[in-house]
Design a protein around this motif. Structure first.
Motif, short mmCIF file in Angstrom:
data_model
loop_
_atom_site.label_atom_id
_atom_site.label_comp_id
_atom_site.label_asym_id
_atom_site.label_seq_id
_atom_site.Cartn_x
_atom_site.Cartn_y
_atom_site.Cartn_z
N GLU A 1 0.86 -1.18 0.00
CA GLU A 1 0.00 0.00 0.00
C GLU A 1 0.90 1.23 0.00
OE1 GLU A 1 -4.10 1.63 2.07
OE2 GLU A 1 -2.70 0.46 3.28
N ARG B 1 -2.86 5.70 1.17
CA ARG B 1 -4.19 5.21 1.52
C ARG B 1 -5.00 4.84 0.28
NH1 ARG B 1 -7.37 5.23 5.94
NH2 ARG B 1 -5.85 6.44 7.13
N ASP B 2 -5.48 3.58 0.27
CA ASP B 2 -6.33 3.04 -0.79
C ASP B 2 -5.64 2.94 -2.14
OD1 ASP B 2 -8.47 2.70 0.94
OD2 ASP B 2 -9.28 4.70 0.54
N TRP C 1 -2.62 0.88 -3.97
CA TRP C 1 -1.62 -0.18 -3.91
C TRP C 1 -0.79 -0.17 -5.18
CZ3 TRP C 1 -1.20 -4.10 -0.03
CH2 TRP C 1 -2.12 -3.95 1.01
N ALA D 1 -7.04 3.32 -7.96
CA ALA D 1 -7.47 3.55 -6.58
C ALA D 1 -8.46 2.47 -6.14
CB ALA D 1 -8.11 4.93 -6.45
N ARG D 2 -8.25 1.95 -4.95
CA ARG D 2 -9.09 0.94 -4.30
C ARG D 2 -9.05 -0.41 -5.01
NH1 ARG D 2 -11.55 5.63 -3.78
NH2 ARG D 2 -12.74 5.40 -5.69
N GLU E 1 -7.51 -4.11 -5.77
CA GLU E 1 -6.94 -5.13 -4.89
C GLU E 1 -6.06 -6.06 -5.71
OE1 GLU E 1 -10.32 -6.97 -3.15
OE2 GLU E 1 -10.77 -5.28 -1.81
#
Length: 326
Positions: free
Chosen positions: A129, A132-133, A135, A150-151, A153
């Motif tokens: 990461e 924040r949010d 990766w 963003a966000r 996975e």
């Protein structure tokens, strides 16, 4: 500082349960457990036994959370490509230690602690990461290789690519090791295995490689990962297996009902990624695949012949000639 408090994920201990050490980093030592360990659960707690069944770690660890798919909960409990994740208490961030080939092993800081979360290295990259949010993937030097949306996975790379989930869009994408999104491919499987992953393509469902090339079309309701040259597919008649050419080598006539608590049965040792991520689907290991009938588990061979009758309440995959069963 000459002394830093770090939290290592020690071999044989689930990643969330760690031991702290306040030692000069250049003198921090730990010894790898030389024997292969198998995770077992008793009364809802994890422990480890060796190949003889001797309990070497008393079951006392609560189940660890997994992220983002079925990444083994022990993913950070052993060195990966010479690096091991470590939590630095003062910085409240993850970094990586490099392991020397010495006994005892001496970890040295390879990547300074700056990540809120981190995953093991795989194929020369680790998913961390970055903020924040957001990766992304870093090299062993700590240099960022590429970011994910963003966000999104991500997870460990396998066979040159990674399946990335986009929760906001309810779909997945296939991203190569250079950060390029493979156009027109929407993976259904969790990860590439033996170079292929089940996916939606412009030509229908089938198995594709890391570049998005269709190896063969496959009409199926669901599919597992390739393992030992075969992948499970689900059709209306039941589960069967195809080979890497797309030929049906085990007829779709088998059940794989996991109404029993398969998570309570250790599937593989806690080191490495040797078990398919989508382990809710049947797969071959040691030449046998677990199938079920009327809530009882048995095993079939590569030809689809039932070689171990349906007599177990719970059972796991074979590994080095052994499988855990109840």
């Amino acid at each position: 500082p000459s002394t830093r408090t770090i939290r290592l994920d020690w071999p044989g201990v689930p990643a969330h349960e760690t031991r702290s050490a306040s030692l000069p980093i250049e003198r921090l030592h730990f010894a790898r457990i030389a024997v292969k360990l198998y995770r077992v659960m008793r009364d809802g707690l994890w422990g480890c036994i060796d190949a003889t069944g001797r309990e070497v770690i008393e079951p006392r660890y609560a189940p660890a959370l997994t992220w983002p798919y079925e990444v083994p909960s022990s993913g950070l409990d052993a060195p990966s490509e010479g690096l091991i994740g470590a939590w630095f208490e003062e910085e409240l961030r993850w970094g990586y230690l490099r392991l020397d080939a010495s006994i005892p092993i001496e970890p040295r800081i390879a990547i300074e602690p700056r990540f809120r979360c981190a995953t093991p290295f795989s194929e020369g990259l680790a998913c961390v990461e970055l903020r924040r949010d957001v990766w992304g993937y870093v090299e062993p030097s700590g240099r960022p290789r590429f970011e994910l949306p963003a966000r999104a996975e991500g997870g460990p790379l396998h066979d040159g690519a990674v399946v990335v989930r986009l929760p906001d869009e309810g779909r997945s994408i296939l991203v190569s090791a250079n950060g390029r999104t493979v156009a027109g491919i929407e993976p259904i499987g969790h990860a590439l295995s033996e170079g292929l992953v089940f996916a939606n393509t412009p030509m229908g469902t089938g198995f594709v490689d890391a570049e998005g090339w269709l190896a063969f079309g496959c009409a199926a309701e669901a599919a597992g990962e390739f393992h030992e040259g075969r992948a499970a597919i689900l059709r209306s008649e039941g589960w069967g297996f195809v080979d890497r050419r797309g030929r049906l080598v085990v007829a779709c006539a088998h059940e794989h009902d996991l109404a029993y608590d398969i998570d309570s049965v250790p599937q593989w040792p806690s080191h490495g990624r040797e078990r398919p991520l989508g382990s809710d689907r049947p797969f071959f290991s040691g030449g046998l695949a677990l199938v079920t009938k009327d809530q009882r588990a048995g095993y079939i061979d590569a030809a689809g012949k039932l070689v171990v009758d349906y007599r177990f309440e719970d059972a796991g995959a074979f590994y080095e000639g052994l499988a855990c069963a109840k």
